[in-house]
Enzyme design. Structure first.
Site, short mmCIF file in Angstrom:
data_model
loop_
_atom_site.label_atom_id
_atom_site.label_comp_id
_atom_site.label_asym_id
_atom_site.label_seq_id
_atom_site.Cartn_x
_atom_site.Cartn_y
_atom_site.Cartn_z
N GLU A 7 0.82 -1.25 -0.04
CA GLU A 7 0.01 -0.10 -0.02
C GLU A 7 0.77 1.23 -0.01
OE1 GLU A 7 -3.41 0.01 2.73
OE2 GLU A 7 -2.98 -2.04 2.81
N ASP A 83 -1.93 -4.30 3.74
CA ASP A 83 -2.18 -4.57 5.06
C ASP A 83 -2.89 -5.73 5.68
OD1 ASP A 83 -0.47 -2.35 5.58
OD2 ASP A 83 -2.15 -0.77 5.62
N TYR A 296 2.30 -3.91 13.78
CA TYR A 296 1.27 -3.34 12.93
C TYR A 296 0.63 -2.55 13.95
CZ TYR A 296 -2.50 -2.27 9.72
OH TYR A 296 -3.53 -1.76 8.84
#
Length: 710
Positions: A7, A83, A296
């Site tokens: 991304e 993600d 994350y």
């Protein structure tokens, strides 16, 4: 060469260095497609055909998509590595659709930290696109589009406010309700009484807790004075209690608790915290190694992997602090709205200490990394051990308490102490039961109860999490949307609703009560989780949502009107319609006709008694000078004979320079004025562009815009 699509460009740089020359890593820069704004209602959804979405490439992403198509044609293999969440899964699916990749076989990499071991593990064990997650995201997007477009359209047409959304509206409702509670709160008087007693030459505070065996409560000065008269010069130690307690370390950070901690410690806004965390996750160069520094950062889990604990945390804690400081894996019980898809936010390596990282990153990045690192490591360390001491003192039926605390073993505090609140309790000297302590000072204090404080950017996120509103990925963007729409303001992080915000909640509560309900958003998130788990289909979820919503929408279309203004009991002297109370942009109340805009009557209040004279006379006409306010609320001096005399001066008395009146001659005339006939159109300068205006202005306000030459 194999093509990997992620991304973020920063992420692609980090992963590209890890994978090496056999791979080319490129970025989609987020979503490449969204719902169309064409078709019935501009929804981009064919409701009659089973809620079929019409996905189109976003205009801003057409160049990116063209580049990705070109790269995919020449690649040996295309691998999707967006993600690891609902939105990321949807992005991978959209990429597969646009690049004509088979969904069943295209490799999908999932990793929760951008480090060499994590990336290699993902490459060696690729998965495929999870279509259940994709359907959950589609459901969420379509429901938000229907609510956003339809409710926003009504609000704009009939109430003059900007927009509404599922998560945004329920969050706004909480902020408005809290402010209403503050505004209507009635303080109640109460008193506290404490004394200072001497022990070995030092003073210690003893707090009054009981009166005649009952909990101490005092609501007036008279009651307080009656109790004060009972306090003797000395207090007797009636009991002494000591006990050892263990204080567990805090759990590691989630998205919500990270935003709260960063605000409380550094006053970082939620967006600022999230932006910094994004950079730490995507990767930075530390000691010639380009690596992701944290896991994350969009997570609601407090879980830390056993591998990190055994291979990284235990050796580090043992070497730096000793065996006695090693703790154990802890995790709070998940709530019904916790997905637990990822680990908690933690450092990707214990050897990259805050002191090492600070040499290579910005000060703000160093602060947030230190918070994340210390919190994660502290959560895996041994509890703190303290000895709590309680001394009870009595006299004349009054009971006082002195609390003390002594740290026996610091435990996790050796690394997390700087982030802990200071403890008011101190270590107490040795005393004995029956001992008399001299009272050196009595401190009665009158206080008043206070309402719950206004929400801050940190506390509203906690409230969103508790009420199940939104997800970790939406907390910061929701607050930013409310600020951007000017539904709330933020002063040093404290959120206050604006008039538009209050008005929006009032209208939505009346016509769409579900939309602003905290339980509505929470229930919808549960439905989305059911779709993601395969326990409910997209069609079932959309049907269950749409039918009741559409009924409320159709009813609101008929019943919703411009404003719910309160009538004054008088009628407009011009058109006869009721006069109502309104508020201007500054929040100042005024009375106007309810027939606006067809009737623009505004009731002028009697202002003679509010006139403030300067004590000087006008240099042009001799009338008294008065203080006035301009449209911006700024004070200036003007003549009381206005509009006959238009003399003005600044607040310090300097006369305002008057703009010279422009005199037009025949050479300036462009053509005769078609409106008033006896005037001429001339070129005039507006704020942004030139235009043709009549020389008889302001009697004639006819104008024409000058067309720009192609």
């Amino acid at each position: 060469m194999k093509l990997v699509i992620v991304e973020s460009p920063y992420k692609s740089h980090t992963i590209g260095q890890i994978l090496g020359p056999d791979y080319k890593v490129v970025a989609s820069t987020g979503h490449i497609r969204d719902l169309s704004t064409k078709g019935k209602g501009g929804l981009g959804i064919d409701i009659e055909d089973g809620f079929t979405p019409n996905w189109v490439i976003s205009p801003s992403k057409k160049a990116t998509v063209s580049k990705l198509i070109s790269e995919a044609k020449t690649a040996e293999q295309v691998i999707l590595a967006t993600d690891p969440d609902r939105e990321g899964e949807a992005i991978s699916w959209h990429l597969a659709q646009v690049l004509h990749l088979p969904v069943e076989t295209t490799s999908r990499l999932c990793f929760h930290e951008i480090t060499k071991p994590a990336i290699q593990e993902a490459v060696n064990n690729p998965g495929v696109i999870d279509m259940k997650l994709v359907k959950a995201q589609e459901t969420r997007r379509m429901e938000d589009r229907i609510i956003g477009f339809r409710v926003s359209t009504l609000l704009q047409k009939k109430a003059g406010v900007k927009s509404a959304g599922r998560v945004q509206s329920s969050t706004l409702r909480m902020i408005v309700d809290r402010q209403k509670a503050i505004d209507t709160f009635i303080p109640e008087e109460y008193w506290t009484i404490d004394v200072l007693v001497e022990i070995e030459g030092k003073e210690y505070k003893a707090i009054l807790t009981k009166v005649d065996g009952k909990p101490f409560k005092c609501h007036s000065k008279e009651e307080a004075e009656a109790i004060l008269n009972r306090i003797a010069p000395t207090l007797k130690i009636s009991s002494l209690k000591k006990e050892e307690k263990s204080v567990n370390p805090p759990l590691p950070l989630t998205t919500s608790s990270m935003q709260q901690a960063a605000y409380n410690k550094y006053k970082f806004s939620n967006k600022r915290t999230q932006d910094i965390a994004q950079r730490l996750y995507e990767g930075m160069t530390i000691n010639d190694e380009h690596v992701g520094l944290i896991t994350y950062m969009r997570t609601d889990s407090t879980r830390i992997s056993p591998q990190f604990f055994s291979k990284h945390a235990i050796p580090f804690i043992k070497e730096k602090y000793g065996d006695q400081y090693i703790g154990f894996l802890r995790q709070k019980k998940n709530g019904e709205n916790v997905q637990d898809a990822h680990e908690a936010i933690r450092p990707t390596g214990t050897h990259r200490t805050p002191e090492v990282v600070a040499k290579y990153v910005s000060p703000d990045e160093a602060k947030l990394y230190r918070l994340i690192y210390c919190r994660a490591m502290a959560s895996l360390m041994a509890p703190k051990k303290v000895e709590k001491t309680t001394i009870n003192l009595t006299c004349n039926g009054l009971e006082f308490v002195i609390n003390g605390s002594t740290t026996l073993f610091k435990g996790f505090e050796v690394i997390y102490g700087e982030f802990e609140d200071e403890d008011d309790e101190c270590s107490l000297p040795i005393v004995k039961e029956g001992e008399e302590l001299k009272v050196s000072k009595v401190n009665p204090e009158q206080k008043f109860t206070k309402p719950e404080p206004a929400y801050t950017e940190a506390s509203i996120v906690k409230a969103m999490e508790v009420n199940g509103i939104g997800r970790p990925s939406t907390y910061a963007t929701t607050i930013e949307t409310l600020l951007k729409r000017k539904y709330v303001t933020s002063t040093k992080g404290v959120l206050s609703p604006t008039e538009d915000g209050i008005k929006t909640v009032a209208i939505l509560s009346k016509y769409f009560p579900d939309v602003v309900s905290t339980t509505y958003s929470k229930d919808m998130e549960i439905v989305l989780d059911n779709v993601a788990d395969g326990n409910e289909t997209l069609l079932e979820a959309m049907n269950n949502f749409y039918r009741p919503f559409n009924e409320a929408y159709e009813e609101a279309k008929v019943k919703m009107y411009k404003d719910d203004y309160k009538e004054t009991g008088e009628n407009c002297p011009i058109c006869g319609k009721p006069l109502v109370y309104k508020k201007n942009k500054k929040g100042q109340e005024f009375i106007a006709c309810s027939g606006f805009p067809s009737c623009t009557y505004i009731k002028k209040e009697e202002t003679e008694q509010k006139v403030e004279y300067t004590g000087e006379n006008c240099p042009e006409c001799g009338s008294p000078l008065v203080y006035k306010l301009n449209r911006k609320g700024e004070k200036f001096i003007g003549c009381s004979s206005y509009p006959k005399c238009k003399y003005t001066a600044s607040i310090d008395g300097k006369p305002t320079k008057k703009a010279e009146k422009v005199v037009y001659t025949e050479k300036d005339y462009v053509k005769p004025c078609p409106h008033c006939k006896d005037g001429h159109l001339v070129v005039k300068q507006g704020k942004r562009a030139q235009f043709l205006g009549c020389t008889n202005f302001p009697k004639c306000r006819y104008h024409e815009w000058i067309e720009k030459k192609k």
